[in-house]
Design an enzyme around this catalytic site. Structure first.
Site, PDB file in Angstrom:
ATOM      1  N   LYS A  41       0.842  -1.202   0.000  1.00  0.00           N
ATOM      2  CA  LYS A  41       0.000   0.000   0.000  1.00  0.00           C
ATOM      3  C   LYS A  41       0.879   1.255   0.000  1.00  0.00           C
ATOM      4  O   LYS A  41       2.086   1.186   0.250  1.00  0.00           O
ATOM      5  CB  LYS A  41      -0.908  -0.008   1.237  1.00  0.00           C
ATOM      6  CG  LYS A  41      -0.147   0.028   2.569  1.00  0.00           C
ATOM      7  CD  LYS A  41      -1.087  -0.149   3.771  1.00  0.00           C
ATOM      8  CE  LYS A  41      -0.294  -0.139   5.072  1.00  0.00           C
ATOM      9  NZ  LYS A  41      -1.159  -0.340   6.250  1.00  0.00           N
ATOM     10  N   ARG A 140     -10.121   0.546  15.228  1.00  0.00           N
ATOM     11  CA  ARG A 140     -10.297   1.129  13.885  1.00  0.00           C
ATOM     12  C   ARG A 140     -11.419   0.381  13.178  1.00  0.00           C
ATOM     13  O   ARG A 140     -12.514   0.283  13.675  1.00  0.00           O
ATOM     14  CB  ARG A 140      -8.983   1.046  13.098  1.00  0.00           C
ATOM     15  CG  ARG A 140      -7.879   1.901  13.694  1.00  0.00           C
ATOM     16  CD  ARG A 140      -6.700   2.156  12.752  1.00  0.00           C
ATOM     17  NE  ARG A 140      -6.306   1.066  11.875  1.00  0.00           N
ATOM     18  CZ  ARG A 140      -5.115   0.946  11.302  1.00  0.00           C
ATOM     19  NH1 ARG A 140      -4.171   1.854  11.543  1.00  0.00           N
ATOM     20  NH2 ARG A 140      -4.827  -0.052  10.505  1.00  0.00           N
ATOM     21  N   TYR A 296      16.499  29.793   5.271  1.00  0.00           N
ATOM     22  CA  TYR A 296      15.411  30.650   5.748  1.00  0.00           C
ATOM     23  C   TYR A 296      15.415  30.796   7.268  1.00  0.00           C
ATOM     24  O   TYR A 296      15.551  29.808   7.994  1.00  0.00           O
ATOM     25  CB  TYR A 296      14.060  30.055   5.344  1.00  0.00           C
ATOM     26  CG  TYR A 296      13.814  30.021   3.855  1.00  0.00           C
ATOM     27  CD1 TYR A 296      13.903  31.170   3.071  1.00  0.00           C
ATOM     28  CD2 TYR A 296      13.470  28.834   3.235  1.00  0.00           C
ATOM     29  CE1 TYR A 296      13.660  31.128   1.707  1.00  0.00           C
ATOM     30  CE2 TYR A 296      13.223  28.774   1.872  1.00  0.00           C
ATOM     31  CZ  TYR A 296      13.320  29.937   1.118  1.00  0.00           C
ATOM     32  OH  TYR A 296      13.071  29.870  -0.232  1.00  0.00           O
ATOM     33  N   MET A 344      12.079  23.712   0.513  1.00  0.00           N
ATOM     34  CA  MET A 344      11.235  22.852  -0.316  1.00  0.00           C
ATOM     35  C   MET A 344      12.070  21.952  -1.233  1.00  0.00           C
ATOM     36  O   MET A 344      11.748  20.774  -1.416  1.00  0.00           O
ATOM     37  CB  MET A 344      10.288  23.709  -1.171  1.00  0.00           C
ATOM     38  CG  MET A 344       9.241  22.889  -1.910  1.00  0.00           C
ATOM     39  SD  MET A 344       8.115  23.869  -2.919  1.00  0.00           S
ATOM     40  CE  MET A 344       7.198  24.783  -1.707  1.00  0.00           C
TER      41      MET A 344
HETATM   42  C1  LIG Z   1      -0.373  -1.320   6.964  1.00  0.00           C
HETATM   43  C2  LIG Z   1      -1.026  -2.539   7.459  1.00  0.00           C
HETATM   44  C3  LIG Z   1      -0.285  -3.735   7.585  1.00  0.00           C
HETATM   45  C4  LIG Z   1       1.219  -3.802   7.433  1.00  0.00           C
HETATM   46  O1  LIG Z   1       1.834  -3.277   8.606  1.00  0.00           O
HETATM   47  P1  LIG Z   1       3.421  -3.322   8.779  1.00  0.00           P
HETATM   48  O2  LIG Z   1       3.625  -2.927  10.197  1.00  0.00           O
HETATM   49  O3  LIG Z   1       3.983  -2.329   7.823  1.00  0.00           O
HETATM   50  O4  LIG Z   1       3.868  -4.693   8.490  1.00  0.00           O
HETATM   51  C5  LIG Z   1      -0.979  -4.887   7.916  1.00  0.00           C
HETATM   52  N1  LIG Z   1      -2.317  -4.862   8.118  1.00  0.00           N
HETATM   53  C6  LIG Z   1      -3.049  -3.725   8.048  1.00  0.00           C
HETATM   54  C7  LIG Z   1      -4.505  -3.779   8.306  1.00  0.00           C
HETATM   55  C8  LIG Z   1      -2.431  -2.525   7.727  1.00  0.00           C
HETATM   56  O5  LIG Z   1      -3.150  -1.404   7.675  1.00  0.00           O
END
Ligand SMILES: *Cc1c(COP(=O)(O)O)cnc(C)c1O
Length: 406
Positions: A41, A140, A296, A344
């Protein structure tokens, strides 16, 4: 339209494909008999999904996870029909039809999502494959205990309705229906092995798994085969800290890229090596008298005569401005401090008055093998290595390397 030969970008992420393959192999061995799901992801944690996913696929890995449906569909177009792709994050109005059509497995956290999946499967005339997601404590997504009761009721009713209705559209192999192919959850504190919540989450998960199995068995395979359920709760910290991996698979992201999810964790101790090296170069170099400021706000003033190297790379490339006056980079094997604010597009490195080795055009390792780690950048910016790599922006040019250089 005019087309240009675009020169290479100033800031580049070298992705070591051998490191990716080795990390996956090390993790798979550690997880066995549970199998590895590669989490790609967020543009493969900033590494570039277009580079990373095909390397892993070519190395034989077939299970991939992303968060969202657009990510999943992109991955399907990259990897073709033989990859198993799971996505778990979508909204109440996200169209699920394309995901079902593309054979994407979906995490399901509500009864409403089961309804929507069943409708999509009917419309498309294809099987919708679902992994029931259980909230075992993270708070969540995922079914709460009451949500699980309702989801199991939904499954029982769904099966009964189908048995009762003489549905000519329904085929014996349940092609146009929802199949439960997995059950999943997510740990909250697996990176802190001394905490008790992980075992508590595992217990809630086992109980949910048992209840689901009973419903699937009673449906005699019509809702999915309990013997084939994909059971997964561990992420990178879970995969690295728990003895035997719970379940049949683990969703591993960060560790796949050779980074440690554990505080002060050294990836080498875990048999992993970072796959990403962020490199830039010295584009200007000047002698600076004592008292001269930098960048800056002039938040840094040279205490003595020194030399400033101007290096391409700033928050427009994803480097955290919060690391201003704290971070370091490596030039010719030597650590040198970032002085003044990270801007930047560029930053100033104090290479020291006595350092006449540094030249314009020299390579600068911002982080990765040969330079500071992504975790160090995280500590300089009060964040974690996950955020450092994932923030790398579109301007950074990603390219595959075969490693070798250390
Ligand atoms: C991002 C995520 C993972 C992977 O987590 P890592 O700590 O990067 O291995 C696994 N399961 C869910 C639901 C996630 O959101």
């Amino acid at each position: 339209m005019t087309s240009f030969d675009i020169p290479e970008a100033l800031v580049r992420a070298e992705i070591d494909e051998a490191a990716l393959r080795e990390n996956a192999a090390v993790l798979a061995e550690r997880l066995a008999p549970a199998h590895l799901k590669c989490v790609v992801k967020a543009n493969a944690y900033g590494h570039g999904v277009d580079l990373v996913a095909p390397v892993l696929f070519a190395a034989g890995w077939r299970e991939f996870c992303v968060a969202t449906i657009p990510e999943a569909l992109h991955l399907r177009s990259l990897l073709g029909p033989d990859a198993e792709i799971l996505a778990w994050l979508y909204g109440p109005t996200t169209d699920l039809d394309e995901a079902v059509r593309a054979g994407i497995h979906l995490g399901v956290s509500t009864v409403e999502a089961l309804d929507r999946l069943a409708d999509a499967a009917q419309r498309i005339g294809a099987t919708a494959r679902a992994h029931l997601k259980i909230d075992t404590g993270l708070g969540r997504n995922g079914l709460s205990p009451e949500g699980l009761v309702r989801a199991l009721d939904w499954l029982r009713r769904h099966d009964e309705d189908h048995l009762a209705i003489d549905d000519p559209g329904r085929t014996d192999d349940h092609r146009a229906d929802v199949r439960i192919v997995g059950i999943m959850s997510h740990f909250a504190v697996a990176d802190e092995p001394e905490r008790p919540e992980t075992a508590a989450q595992s217990a809630v998960f086992s109980s949910a798994h048992g209840q689901l199995r009973a419903v699937l068995d009673a449906a005699d395979g019509r809702l999915g085969e309990s013997a084939e359920l994909d059971v997964h709760i561990a992420n990178s910290p879970g995969a690295l800290t728990l003895g035997p991996c719970p379940g049949t698979s683990a969703r591993v992201g960060l560790a796949l890229y050779g980074l440690s999810p554990l505080e002060d964790g050294d990836p080498a101790v875990l048999g992993l090596r970072p796959a990403l090296r962020l490199v830039s170069s010295v584009i200007n170099l000047k002698d600076i008298p004592a008292g001269h400021g930098a960048s800056y706000g002039l938040t840094f003033t040279a205490a003595t005569d020194t030399r400033f190297a101007l290096v391409a790379g700033g928050y427009g490339d994803g480097l955290p401005r919060a690391a201003s006056n704290r971070a370091e980079v490596a030039i010719r094997g030597r650590r040198c401090p970032v002085v003044g604010r990270i801007a930047m597009d560029q930053m100033i490195i104090d290479v020291g008055a006595d350092n006449d080795e540094v030249a314009i055009g020299d390579e600068v390792i911002i982080f990765g093998p040969g330079g500071p780690s992504a975790a160090e950048w995280g500590s300089w910016a009060d964040t974690i290595n996950y955020e450092i790599v994932t923030q790398l922006s579109a301007r950074v040019e990603r390219r595959l390397t075969t490693g070798g250089r250390q």
